[in-house]
Every structure is written in C-alpha cells, then in structure tokens.
Design an enzyme around this catalytic site. Structure first.
Site, PDB file in Angstrom:
ATOM      1  N   LYS A 107     -60.869  59.613 -39.480  1.00 47.52           N
ATOM      2  CA  LYS A 107     -59.748  59.680 -38.531  1.00 47.52           C
ATOM      3  C   LYS A 107     -60.299  60.209 -37.216  1.00 47.52           C
ATOM      4  O   LYS A 107     -61.273  60.965 -37.204  1.00 47.52           O
ATOM      5  CB  LYS A 107     -58.656  60.637 -39.037  1.00 47.52           C
TER       6      LYS A 107
HETATM    7  P1  NAD Z   1     -46.127  55.439 -33.120  1.00 49.35           P
HETATM    8  O1  NAD Z   1     -46.674  56.355 -32.109  1.00 49.35           O
HETATM    9  O2  NAD Z   1     -46.130  53.968 -32.858  1.00 49.35           O
HETATM   10  O3  NAD Z   1     -44.603  55.857 -33.480  1.00 49.35           O
HETATM   11  C1  NAD Z   1     -44.236  57.137 -33.858  1.00 49.35           C
HETATM   12  C2  NAD Z   1     -42.699  57.192 -33.804  1.00 49.35           C
HETATM   13  O4  NAD Z   1     -42.260  58.435 -34.356  1.00 49.35           O
HETATM   14  C3  NAD Z   1     -42.119  57.133 -32.404  1.00 49.35           C
HETATM   15  O5  NAD Z   1     -40.912  56.377 -32.435  1.00 49.35           O
HETATM   16  C4  NAD Z   1     -41.788  58.599 -32.091  1.00 49.35           C
HETATM   17  O6  NAD Z   1     -40.774  58.727 -31.123  1.00 49.35           O
HETATM   18  C5  NAD Z   1     -41.343  59.053 -33.442  1.00 49.35           C
HETATM   19  N1  NAD Z   1     -41.360  60.498 -33.681  1.00 49.35           N
HETATM   20  C6  NAD Z   1     -42.320  61.397 -33.385  1.00 49.35           C
HETATM   21  N2  NAD Z   1     -41.934  62.633 -33.790  1.00 49.35           N
HETATM   22  C7  NAD Z   1     -40.706  62.490 -34.342  1.00 49.35           C
HETATM   23  C8  NAD Z   1     -39.789  63.375 -34.955  1.00 49.35           C
HETATM   24  N3  NAD Z   1     -40.071  64.664 -35.072  1.00 49.35           N
HETATM   25  N4  NAD Z   1     -38.616  62.874 -35.428  1.00 49.35           N
HETATM   26  C9  NAD Z   1     -38.336  61.569 -35.324  1.00 49.35           C
HETATM   27  N5  NAD Z   1     -39.176  60.681 -34.777  1.00 49.35           N
HETATM   28  C10 NAD Z   1     -40.334  61.138 -34.287  1.00 49.35           C
HETATM   29  O7  NAD Z   1     -46.914  55.749 -34.496  1.00 49.35           O
HETATM   30  P2  NAD Z   1     -47.028  54.835 -35.782  1.00 49.35           P
HETATM   31  O8  NAD Z   1     -48.291  54.048 -35.698  1.00 49.35           O
HETATM   32  O9  NAD Z   1     -45.741  54.149 -36.038  1.00 49.35           O
HETATM   33  O10 NAD Z   1     -47.296  55.943 -36.902  1.00 49.35           O
HETATM   34  C11 NAD Z   1     -46.236  56.637 -37.551  1.00 49.35           C
HETATM   35  C12 NAD Z   1     -46.789  57.259 -38.830  1.00 49.35           C
HETATM   36  O11 NAD Z   1     -47.309  56.219 -39.676  1.00 49.35           O
HETATM   37  C13 NAD Z   1     -47.947  58.234 -38.645  1.00 49.35           C
HETATM   38  O12 NAD Z   1     -47.879  59.229 -39.636  1.00 49.35           O
HETATM   39  C14 NAD Z   1     -49.170  57.359 -38.873  1.00 49.35           C
HETATM   40  O13 NAD Z   1     -50.321  58.134 -39.250  1.00 49.35           O
HETATM   41  C15 NAD Z   1     -48.658  56.506 -40.006  1.00 49.35           C
HETATM   42  N6  NAD Z   1     -49.374  55.243 -40.212  1.00 49.35           N
HETATM   43  C16 NAD Z   1     -49.512  54.321 -39.207  1.00 49.35           C
HETATM   44  C17 NAD Z   1     -50.153  53.119 -39.450  1.00 49.35           C
HETATM   45  C18 NAD Z   1     -50.262  52.045 -38.414  1.00 49.35           C
HETATM   46  O14 NAD Z   1     -50.743  50.949 -38.752  1.00 49.35           O
HETATM   47  N7  NAD Z   1     -49.825  52.257 -37.181  1.00 49.35           N
HETATM   48  C19 NAD Z   1     -50.704  52.858 -40.716  1.00 49.35           C
HETATM   49  C20 NAD Z   1     -50.531  53.816 -41.743  1.00 49.35           C
HETATM   50  C21 NAD Z   1     -49.859  54.990 -41.467  1.00 49.35           C
END
Ligand code: NAD
Length: 417
Positions: A107
């Site tokens: 990461k």
């Molecule tokens: P992103 O930045 O695209 O979106 C994050 C979202 O969460 C945003 O809408 C933000 O406003 C919201 N958010 C942040 N804090 C918040 C809170 N306290 N309450 C409510 N909403 C909140 O990120 P992402 O890529 O969608 O990642 C989200 C999660 O999924 C993370 O834990 C990431 O590690 C995990 N993840 C992502 C991927 C991927 O392919 N992008 C793959 C596996 C896991």
C-alpha cells in the site's frame, strides 16, 4: 469515528494472530507475517501554484512478497500515516492470497488533502512521489493502483513518470489506468461489481430475496457509488447513501442514476432533491437488509455496533469493522462479509489488467466481467463452506484460508539465507 481502543494495524494483527493460532503456526511465522518486508518513507517537496514550497510525506509499504510481486493502492488523505499504510498493505496480502492472484500485498499513501490542491499541484506531487519510490516499484516488483483520493489520472501520471525515466512505455507498472494507455475494460467498476456479486450471493444464501431487500451505502466514491448503482440495477431498494459531507434517506428508494447526475454537478450527495437529509452516522444504524460501508476504516466500532440493525454487512471499504464490533455483531447474528473477500473485485481485474499489459493483448469487456464473477463467486463458496465446516465467522474463515496460502509459500521457500 474510529474504535477508541484500537488502530487499524492492531486490528489487522489481532486477526492475523487468530488465524495463525487456528493454523497452529509457531510464533516465528506470526512475527514474519505481522511485520512488513519493506517500508519506504519519502519527502515530497512541492512548489505550490503561488510559488511557495511545502514538504509532504509519502509512504510505500510492501507487506509480503512470498506469493509474487507486491500489489496495492495509493491513498491521498490527510489521515494517512505509516501504521495505517502498514495495515492496508497486510490486508492486501490476505486479499490476493484468498482470491489466488499471484501477488503479495502493498500500500502507498501521501498525507495530503487532495481537495485543497489544484490538478497541476497534484500532478507534481504524484510525479515526485513516483520518482522517490521508483527504486522499489515496477511490473515485476510492486504495482500500485488507485485508492481513496486518487484516480485513473493519478495512475496515468505515475505510469508516465516511471516510463519516462526508463525510456519506454511500461503500462504494467500500475493498474487502474485510463483505457487509452493500457487500462482494462471493466476495471473502473470492478470493485463495486464484485461487492454486489457477493452481496447478492450472501442475501440468497441466507434466504433473503434481493428484489425485496433494502440497502444502505456509506461512501459515494469509486466503490460506494458503483455499489449503489449495481444494487439498484439488481432490484434492491437503496434507501440511504452518504458521503463525508452528509447522508440521504428515502424509504421508497433513491434513484441512484439521478443522484449520480447531482453528484457530478455538485461534488456531493448533499442537497439531492429525491431524498431527505440524514445524519451520516445514523445511516449505519438503519433497519435494512444490507449495509455496505464503502468509505474508510473503523466506522463500525464497539460504541455503535450494539445499535446496528442490518442483517448483512458487506464490507466495500477496507477495515470498516473493528474486532470488538465484530464480536458484538456476531453475538447479534448479524452476518459480516469481510473486506478481503467483498472488495476483492478491484484487485482481480487489476490482475487481469497487468496480464493484458504484459502480453499486449486486450480482452473484451464481457470476458473481463465473466471471469470476475466466476472468481468472486468461487471465493464466496470456498469461504462460506469453510466457515460452516469449521464453525467460524466469514472473516475468520477468509483470513485463515488466506494466511494458510501465504504460510505455505513461506514454508516451501524457506527463510533466506
Ligand atoms: P473514494 O475516495 O473514491 O471515495 C470515498 C468516499 O467515501 C467519498 O464519497 C467520501 O466522501 C466518502 N467518505 C469519506 N469519509 C466518510 C465518512 N466518514 N462517512 C461517509 N462517507 C465518507 O475512495 P474509494 O476508492 O471508493 O475507496 C473507498 C474504500 O474502499 C476504501 O476503504 C478503499 O481502501 C476501499 N477499496 C477501494 C478499491 C478501489 O478499487 N477503489 C478497492 C478495494 C477497496
């Protein structure tokens, strides 16, 4: 709000300990797996648009490479710190092992609030960060991808910086790239699609008809928005969504397509006319069939777990549920599908993207999607059956199966020198 008594790294190690104890591993093996194999901390001097200089801090942690090159996302957030990156890297090792993709876990992160910086500044941050970590990344060593606060554009800048330094184009150094420079069809939606494949399987296997189900989704970014959309298309009634600015509720169901258009226009779910405002924390405690936390880690903790009424929680985010909350939810009969299974769709299609880039041969979207579904449902069946046979939670089963694969690789390779 995070669990007041544990950090993501402590949570990750607690779960590892449970798995190594169950597998009968010796303390030496636990110690190998509890620590990252390589960590790099870098300074990123940034010339801001007003010509002032600011120095940011970035990290890249490679947790384990026993099964293949390190693989994991890059996060831009003001909350990024070394221990969080270590925990996220460890989760990647288990996820890749569980889904049997030939990678270890890694990461990266930069402590920055990307909303406070212009695109030109973010480009300079990304290029300098990439240059600083260049000695340890590459298609055969460590392959970054997008995560919270980063995007396809970030990956394009990383790929370009790496390629310019090597003197030729190397698309396989990152995944989650734009299609025009070697990204895979189906990658952008893969995590969300995988979350919903698993959610539908979990509902059905627990005797709940998805088309008569209600869902709440926390987070409306890359994962949450797609998950809400796919759930909506599968016939679930998505009654609540939220982002970091606030939440929405509509008992009759929210039109996710219309909400998407509102978010594209305003940057947030807040103010959408097709639903009423809801406190973001209250979303987690709604009476729904399916809850998808898809924002950040530690949001379901021992203080709010007793109030959670969802029947099934499918973890779109990494580490949203702390171990103490897990115990409370299990005692209440709430089924939690763990992150390393539920959100693995992204790394599966990242693997497909890397294979395609290495071979310079591109697959059709339907090929990508059917292979994704097959791998997700296969992993669901393995975890579900193992949990039943061993009387474990789904998380206990998933972690144990994953750790077992990594332990086997270590044992057969031996300890160097
Ligand atoms: P992103 O930045 O695209 O979106 C994050 C979202 O969460 C945003 O809408 C933000 O406003 C919201 N958010 C942040 N804090 C918040 C809170 N306290 N309450 C409510 N909403 C909140 O990120 P992402 O890529 O969608 O990642 C989200 C999660 O999924 C993370 O834990 C990431 O590690 C995990 N993840 C992502 C991927 C991927 O392919 N992008 C793959 C596996 C896991």
């Amino acid at each position: 709000m995070a669990d007041p008594v544990s950090t993501p790294l402590e949570d990750a190690r607690t779960r590892l300990k449970e798995a190594t104890d169950l597998l009968g591993c010796d303390p030496g093996m636990y110690a190998i797996l509890a620590n990252a194999t390589r960590e790099l901390t870098v300074s990123i001097p940034l010339r801001r648009d007003d010509d002032s200089i600011e120095v940011l801090t970035g990290y890249r942690v490679q947790h384990n490479v026993a099964r293949g090159p390190a693989k994991g996302g890059l996060r831009y957030s003001p909350n990024v710190h070394l221990d969080e990156v270590r925990a996220l890297a460890m989760w990647m090792t288990w996820k890749c092992a569980l889904l049997d993709v030939p990678y270890g876990g890694a990461k990266g992160g930069v402590t920055i609030d990307p909303r406070e910086y212009s695109q030109r500044e973010l480009e300079r941050v990304t290029r300098r960060y990439t240059s600083e970590i260049m000695p340890i990344i590459g298609p055969e060593t460590d392959i970054p991808a997008p995560d919270v606060g980063t995007s396809e554009q970030t990956m394009a800048w990383m790929m370009d910086t790496y390629s310019m330094n090597k003197g030729y184009s190397i698309p396989a150094v990152v995944t989650g790239k734009p299609i025009s420079i070697g990204g895979s069809l189906g990658r952008a939606t893969s995590t969300s699609e995988g979350v919903v494949h698993i959610a539908l399987a979990a509902l059905r296997d627990n005797g709940i008809d998805p088309t008569r189900s209600t869902a709440a989704v926390q987070g409306f970014g890359k994962v949450g928005r797609g998950a809400a959309q796919f759930a909506f298309e599968a016939g679930l009634k998505v009654v609540a969504v939220s982002d970091e600015y606030g939440g929405l509720f509509n008992a009759a169901g929210i039109d996710i397509e219309k909400l998407g258009a509102h978010v594209d226009e305003t940057g947030s779910v807040v103010g959408f006319s097709g639903a009423e405002a809801l406190d973001g924390h209250a979303l987690l405690e709604l009476e729904v069939d399916l809850l998808i936390p898809a924002a950040v880690e530690g949001v379901i903790h021992e203080l709010n777990a007793p109030n959670i009424k969802a029947k099934i929680i499918v973890e779109g985010a990494n580490g949203p549920t702390t171990p103490s909350a897990d115990a409370i939810l299990e005692a209440k009969g709430c089924i939690v599908v763990p992150d390393i299974l539920a959100n693995a769709g992204g790394v599966i299609v990242s693997y497909f993207e890397w294979v395609q880039a290495n071979q310079a041969y591109w697959w059709r979207e339907d090929e990508v999607e059917s292979r994704l579904e097959e791998r997700m449902l296969g992993a669901w069946a393995r975890v579900h059956d193992y949990a039943k046979a061993r009387k474990l939670s789904l998380r206990g089963a998933a972690t144990t199966l994953a750790v077992q694969r990594v332990v086997e690789a270590h044992v057969i390779r031996g300890v160097y020198p």
